[in-house]
Design a protein around this motif. Structure first.
Motif, PDB file in Angstrom:
ATOM      1  N   GLY A   1      -8.727   2.387   4.230  1.00 21.18           N
ATOM      2  CA  GLY A   1      -9.527   2.370   3.018  1.00 21.18           C
ATOM      3  C   GLY A   1      -8.700   2.786   1.823  1.00 21.18           C
ATOM      4  O   GLY A   1      -7.506   3.061   1.947  1.00 21.18           O
ATOM      5  N   GLU A   2      -9.348   2.844   0.669  1.00 21.70           N
ATOM      6  CA  GLU A   2      -8.618   3.119  -0.563  1.00 21.70           C
ATOM      7  C   GLU A   2      -8.709   4.576  -1.016  1.00 21.70           C
ATOM      8  O   GLU A   2      -8.125   4.944  -2.032  1.00 21.70           O
ATOM      9  N   SER A   3      -9.477   5.381  -0.271  1.00 18.98           N
ATOM     10  CA  SER A   3      -9.640   6.776  -0.692  1.00 18.98           C
ATOM     11  C   SER A   3      -8.570   7.669  -0.087  1.00 18.98           C
ATOM     12  O   SER A   3      -7.908   7.299   0.888  1.00 18.98           O
TER      13      SER A   3
ATOM     14  N   GLY B   1       0.801  -1.224   0.000  1.00 20.83           N
ATOM     15  CA  GLY B   1       0.000   0.000   0.000  1.00 20.83           C
ATOM     16  C   GLY B   1       0.835   1.275   0.000  1.00 20.83           C
ATOM     17  O   GLY B   1       0.349   2.340   0.389  1.00 20.83           O
ATOM     18  N   LYS B   2       2.067   1.186  -0.441  1.00 21.24           N
ATOM     19  CA  LYS B   2       2.973   2.339  -0.440  1.00 21.24           C
ATOM     20  C   LYS B   2       2.430   3.494  -1.286  1.00 21.24           C
ATOM     21  O   LYS B   2       2.322   4.626  -0.818  1.00 21.24           O
ATOM     22  N   THR B   3       2.114   3.194  -2.536  1.00 24.76           N
ATOM     23  CA  THR B   3       1.701   4.239  -3.458  1.00 24.76           C
ATOM     24  C   THR B   3       0.411   4.907  -2.983  1.00 24.76           C
ATOM     25  O   THR B   3       0.276   6.137  -3.011  1.00 24.76           O
ATOM     26  N   THR B   4      -0.524   4.110  -2.530  1.00 21.90           N
ATOM     27  CA  THR B   4      -1.792   4.644  -2.038  1.00 21.90           C
ATOM     28  C   THR B   4      -1.570   5.526  -0.812  1.00 21.90           C
ATOM     29  O   THR B   4      -2.176   6.600  -0.678  1.00 21.90           O
ATOM     30  N   THR B   5      -0.676   5.092   0.080  1.00 22.40           N
ATOM     31  CA  THR B   5      -0.388   5.869   1.283  1.00 22.40           C
ATOM     32  C   THR B   5       0.251   7.210   0.915  1.00 22.40           C
ATOM     33  O   THR B   5       0.008   8.236   1.569  1.00 22.40           O
TER      34      THR B   5
HETATM   35  N1  LIG Z   1      -8.889  -1.648   1.749  1.00 25.28           N
HETATM   36  C1  LIG Z   1      -7.734  -1.001   1.682  1.00 25.28           C
HETATM   37  N2  LIG Z   1      -6.988  -1.099   0.586  1.00 25.28           N
HETATM   38  C2  LIG Z   1      -5.808  -0.435   0.539  1.00 25.28           C
HETATM   39  C3  LIG Z   1      -5.334   0.336   1.605  1.00 25.28           C
HETATM   40  N3  LIG Z   1      -4.141   0.859   1.250  1.00 25.28           N
HETATM   41  C4  LIG Z   1      -3.894   0.414  -0.007  1.00 25.28           C
HETATM   42  N4  LIG Z   1      -4.901  -0.360  -0.450  1.00 25.28           N
HETATM   43  C5  LIG Z   1      -5.037  -1.057  -1.745  1.00 25.28           C
HETATM   44  O1  LIG Z   1      -4.019  -2.037  -1.846  1.00 25.28           O
HETATM   45  C6  LIG Z   1      -3.644  -2.213  -3.204  1.00 25.28           C
HETATM   46  C7  LIG Z   1      -2.157  -2.041  -3.335  1.00 25.28           C
HETATM   47  O2  LIG Z   1      -1.830  -0.710  -3.000  1.00 25.28           O
HETATM   48  P1  LIG Z   1      -0.586   0.054  -3.606  1.00 25.28           P
HETATM   49  O3  LIG Z   1      -0.582   1.404  -3.006  1.00 25.28           O
HETATM   50  O4  LIG Z   1      -0.549  -0.071  -5.069  1.00 25.28           O
HETATM   51  O5  LIG Z   1       0.575  -0.824  -2.966  1.00 25.28           O
HETATM   52  P2  LIG Z   1       2.138  -0.704  -3.202  1.00 25.28           P
HETATM   53  O6  LIG Z   1       2.779  -1.057  -1.928  1.00 25.28           O
HETATM   54  O7  LIG Z   1       2.467   0.603  -3.790  1.00 25.28           O
HETATM   55  O8  LIG Z   1       2.335  -1.861  -4.263  1.00 25.28           O
HETATM   56  P3  LIG Z   1       3.616  -2.150  -5.175  1.00 25.28           P
HETATM   57  O9  LIG Z   1       4.149  -0.822  -5.596  1.00 25.28           O
HETATM   58  O10 LIG Z   1       3.094  -2.974  -6.286  1.00 25.28           O
HETATM   59  O11 LIG Z   1       4.553  -2.901  -4.305  1.00 25.28           O
HETATM   60  C8  LIG Z   1      -4.442  -1.206  -3.991  1.00 25.28           C
HETATM   61  O12 LIG Z   1      -5.587  -1.853  -4.509  1.00 25.28           O
HETATM   62  C9  LIG Z   1      -4.849  -0.185  -2.946  1.00 25.28           C
HETATM   63  O13 LIG Z   1      -6.057   0.455  -3.287  1.00 25.28           O
HETATM   64  C10 LIG Z   1      -6.147   0.423   2.787  1.00 25.28           C
HETATM   65  O14 LIG Z   1      -5.810   1.043   3.788  1.00 25.28           O
HETATM   66  N5  LIG Z   1      -7.342  -0.264   2.765  1.00 25.28           N
END
Ligand SMILES: Nc1nc2c(ncn2[C@@H]2O[C@H](COP(=O)(O)OP(=O)(O)OP(=O)(O)O)[C@@H](O)[C@H]2O)c(=O)[nH]1
Ligand SMILES: Nc1nc2c(ncn2[C@@H]2O[C@H](COP(=O)(O)OP(=O)(O)OP(=O)(O)O)[C@@H](O)[C@H]2O)c(=O)[nH]1
Ligand SMILES: [Mg+2]
Ligand SMILES: [Mg+2]
Lengths: 305, 442
Positions: free
Chosen positions: A282-284, A113-117
């Motif tokens: 969440g995802e928002s 969830g790095k990018t989303t965070t």
């Molecule tokens: N339900 C939920 N989903 C989340 C949360 N944070 C991230 N996600 C979801 O998790 C998935 C992966 O999130 P990314 O932010 O792409 O994760 P990442 O760590 O950047 O992934 P990589 O760069 O591929 O390693 C996405 O579908 C996000 O929407 C959260 O707090 N709750």
């Protein structure tokens, strides 16, 4: 909705919460040897790990000697208190630069969830009227830059990206440079997901962090390890190795809107002393909370309604 | 970096159990309980769901109590062997391929929690199927995650698959219908649908998953699960299974050092087979799932198991007794030698095996045979007369030349074999019955 409500609403629909399980084995209304053995097992179900489960069990035993625990409520009181103590013991707020740009690097295993965070952090800072640069240092995964670009657009941040496959250190370097010269408040560096077991990728991460520090003394101000709240005991290995290699300063536990209560946070705080600083619910863009040890402990043992 | 920390801890723990139980003859209930206690803890550490652990241990205990006692194994080893066998069984026995039968296009839908690896897995499956000559269409039904469609499009390009999606404003079930139509009219063999990540608590999103399923009637509904998942794996799998009716599981990120207990939890609660394992970020990092390897990994005891298996193969009790009897009578023929060799050949190196046996491990034994040499040896022995095989001493120069000619080898080859035989026989005869008794593993 507060974090606690949010977590509780998640728990509501899970079939058997920790609380229910403990209540169901505390039948005699007395803390017996048998009950303690079962308690340990039931605690495992929250991913806190064997060690923390044993510690909680010992605490109950001790406390029971002092003042005969008779109701499940008393048990939960003791355990909640202990978990909160563990988490509060290492808690620390997010650091910022005293002057000039603040730099956060987000690290973690794949899909945590790095990018989303990063999107969520940008939303928070932008909401306070601050300027944000995102560094697309994940040059590896398919469409990683495009994903970050969407978050940049959503939050009104600037994105610095190079070609796919290029050197991530160079991206971070450019982003920090740009922030300094343009007087930007926050730089968020998005790194590629990497398993802690891959030595070469961990070396790459060290290099990114070194480059940032060279360009801006004191930076990065936070190296945030993002851990999926659904993770089991492997989370401890992740935290241990990332802390050693990348100098993690804080942890963000994501996906706590799911049915997992993120028990691994307890093990991480307890065994490694790393502060949990943020949680994702969440995802928002607005689904990010500062970590609250008390609320977290409460949610771990919350009553399903 | 110390990626295998947990793993080492467990091997040590099991070694501890072995030591405690060493030398006892039969499986008592107490022995079993003691060994299973360690197994239970190790399963919990491996993230196997605590309820699954409980049921599983009960099952193993029952089997252990009624198990036939194998002389070649210690009680602890026997319990471990039963644990392993049960686990392999639970994890699906033999690996099962994707069901792509019926009229094309065969429909595969991937579901799972956020970030479990669905999109990447879609690309991997496509590449895998492309390699076997199939035409594959990848369809993105993820209209939520930023750039999810683009991510799949890139993977389609890389794997040589076709790609389909629609404007992110479209209902995912409608995209699925569109994708199916394209696969049908475009004469694709397989169409794979990538769906958005969702938690099982999100009713709306779970309903959407069911609508996607209804739109395309999949032959395979696959749950994609991260091997690092903890205790919640059970609930997640159960909920998805109830909602969409799973046909199988794909386990991702097993290139991590997670012990992967979630796999066992899911297999147990859903009864669905794990079909593939994903072992890295690249599209090539993808394999058929091996239940036996996974079981060893969950138990954290790969090496111990190989040892047990080898010991069993090598010291089949009856054959060992027969050999012992013969040695007492100082009878050891080339036929026995070959029979022994044949058996140990199954286990790789004879020398390796002998070195594992206490008491024998310090002897210098030069009996390892190059696999390439094996067919030559067989040919040589086959060219001997029955008398020569029983009494190799009579093989003189002219017999050697005859044997070499008959087997298409050189006289030196015959000499070498005879030398090895005499050496082995000498070694065997030096062994007293007490020493023979020690031909059992610790
Ligand atoms: N339900 C939920 N989903 C989340 C949360 N944070 C991230 N996600 C979801 O998790 C998935 C992966 O999130 P990314 O932010 O792409 O994760 P990442 O760590 O950047 O992934 P990589 O760069 O591929 O390693 C996405 O579908 C996000 O929407 C959260 O707090 N709750
Ligand atoms: N190391 C490793 N990484 C993997 C594996 N499978 C997938 N990944 C990575 O895990 C991250 C998430 O993968 P995705 O395919 O985007 O996951 P997803 O389930 O489609 O995610 P959402 O659509 O956001 O729910 C990416 O960084 C992938 O490269 C694997 O077997 N090993
Ligand atoms: Mg990312
Ligand atoms: Mg995806």
């Amino acid at each position: 909705m507060s974090l606690f409500d949010r977590l509780r609403s998640g728990l509501k629909r899970t079939s058997s919460s920790l609380r229910e399980a403990v209540t169901s084995i505390f039948t005699g209304g007395r803390v017996t040897q048998e009950f303690l053995d079962e308690l340990e097992e039931v605690l495992i179900q929250s991913d806190v790990g064997l060690k923390a489960a044993m510690a909680l069990r010992d605490r109950i035993q001790e406390e029971n000697k002092k003042r005969n625990l008779k109701t499940p409520e008393e048990l939960f009181g003791v355990m909640e208190e202990m978990v909160a103590e563990i988490l509060e013991g290492v808690s620390e707020p997010l650091r910022t630069a005293p002057s000039g740009p603040t730099v956060y690097v987000l690290v973690g295993v794949n899909g945590a969830g790095k990018t989303t965070t990063i999107g969520k952090l940008a939303e928070r800072w932008r909401g306070q009227g601050k300027s944000v640069i995102m560094a697309a240092a994940d040059t590896f995964r398919a469409a990683a830059q495009e994903q970050l670009a969407v978050w940049a657009k959503r939050t009104g941040s600037t994105i610095i990206a190079h070609q796919s496959g290029s050197d991530p250190g160079a991206v971070a370097f450019d982003a920090v440079r740009a922030a300094i010269s343009r007087g930007v408040d926050l730089v968020l560096v998005d790194t590629a997901g990497r398993l802690h077991t891959k030595g070469n990728l961990m070396e790459e991460l060290k290099k990114i962090i070194r480059v940032i520090g060279r360009e801006l003394p004191g930076a990065p101000h936070e190296v945030i390890l993002v851990i999926d709240g659904t993770t089991g005991q492997n989370g401890l290995n992740q935290a241990r190795v990332f802390a050693e290699a990348a100098g993690v300063t804080g942890v963000c536990i994501t996906k706590l809107d799911g049915s997992s209560k993120g028990g691994i946070a307890v093990a991480i705080a307890d065994e490694l002393g790393l502060p949990i600083k943020l949680v994702g619910v969440g995802e928002s863009a607005d689904d990010l909370r500062d970590f609250d040890a008390r609320a977290f402990a409460k949610a771990l043992f919350a009553r399903p309604e | 970096m110390k990626p295998k920390m947990e793993f080492e801890g467990l091997s040590a723990r099991l070694a501890g159990v072995f030591k405690k139980l060493r030398g006892k003859g039969k499986l008592s209930e107490k022995d079993i309980d003691e060994a299973l206690r360690e197994v239970r803890l190790s399963l919990l550490e491996a993230d196997v769901n605590f309820k699954v652990v409980r049921e599983f241990i009960a099952q193993v205990k029952e089997k252990s109590l009624s198990a036939e006692v194998l002389e070649s194994l210690t009680p602890a080893q026997q319990v471990i062997k039963i644990v392993h066998e049960e686990m392999v069984e639970l994890l699906g026995g033999k690996a099962k391929p994707l069901d792509l039968s019926g009229n094309p296009p065969a429909v595969v839908v991937l579901y799972g929690l956020q970030g479990s690896g669905k999109t990447t897995t879609a690309g991997k499956l496509a590449l895998n199927l492309r390699k076997s000559g199939r035409r594959v269409l990848l369809v993105s039904c993820d209209v939520y995650r930023p750039a999810a469609q683009r991510q799949l499009e890139i993977l389609a390009e890389k794997s040589g698959a076709g790609f389909f999606t629609m404007d992110p404003g479209t209902d995912p079930a409608a995209i699925a219908r569109g994708g199916y139509e394209k696969a049908r009219t475009g004469a694709y063999d397989v169409v794979i649908f990538d769906t958005a990540g969702r938690t099982q608590l999100d009713d709306e999103m779970m309903d959407e998953a069911a609508r996607i399923r209804d739109a395309v009637s999949p032959r395979e509904s696959i749950l994609v699960v991260d091997a690092m998942t903890g205790q919640e794996a059970c609930k997640v799998a159960q909920a998805f299974d109830e909602k969409v009716g799973l046909t199988g599981i794909i386990l991702t990120k097993i290139d991590s050092d997670a012990r992967g207990g979630a796999a066992l939890s899911i297999a147990k609660v859903t009864g669905k087979p794990i079909k593939f394992a994903s072992t890295g970020e690249k599209l090539e990092d993808f394999q058929v799932f091996h239940p036996d390897r996974m079981a060893s990994r969950i138990l954290g005891m790969g090496d111990v198991l190989t040892l047990i298996e080898r010991a069993q193969a090598a010291f089949d009790e009856k054959k060992a007794e027969e050999l012992e009897r013969k040695l007492r009578k100082k009878e050891f023929t080339l036929e026995d030698f070959i029979a022994q060799m044949k058996e140990v050949r199954k286990m790789g190196s004879f020398g390796d095996l002998l070195r594992m046996i206490p008491g024998l491990n310090r002897m210098k034994i030069d009996v390892d045979i190059d696999p390439k040499e094996w067919s030559r040896i067989e040919a040589i022995v086959n060219s001997m007369t029955p008398l020569e095989r029983r009494r190799p001493e009579i093989i003189d120069g002219s017999r050697k030349r005859r044997i070499a000619r008959g087997s298409g080898t050189q006289v030196q080859d015959v000499n070498r074999l005879l030398k090895q035989f005499f050496q082995a026989r000498r070694m065997m005869f030096q062994m007293t019955p007490e020493k023979m008794g020690r031909l059992r593993l610790p």
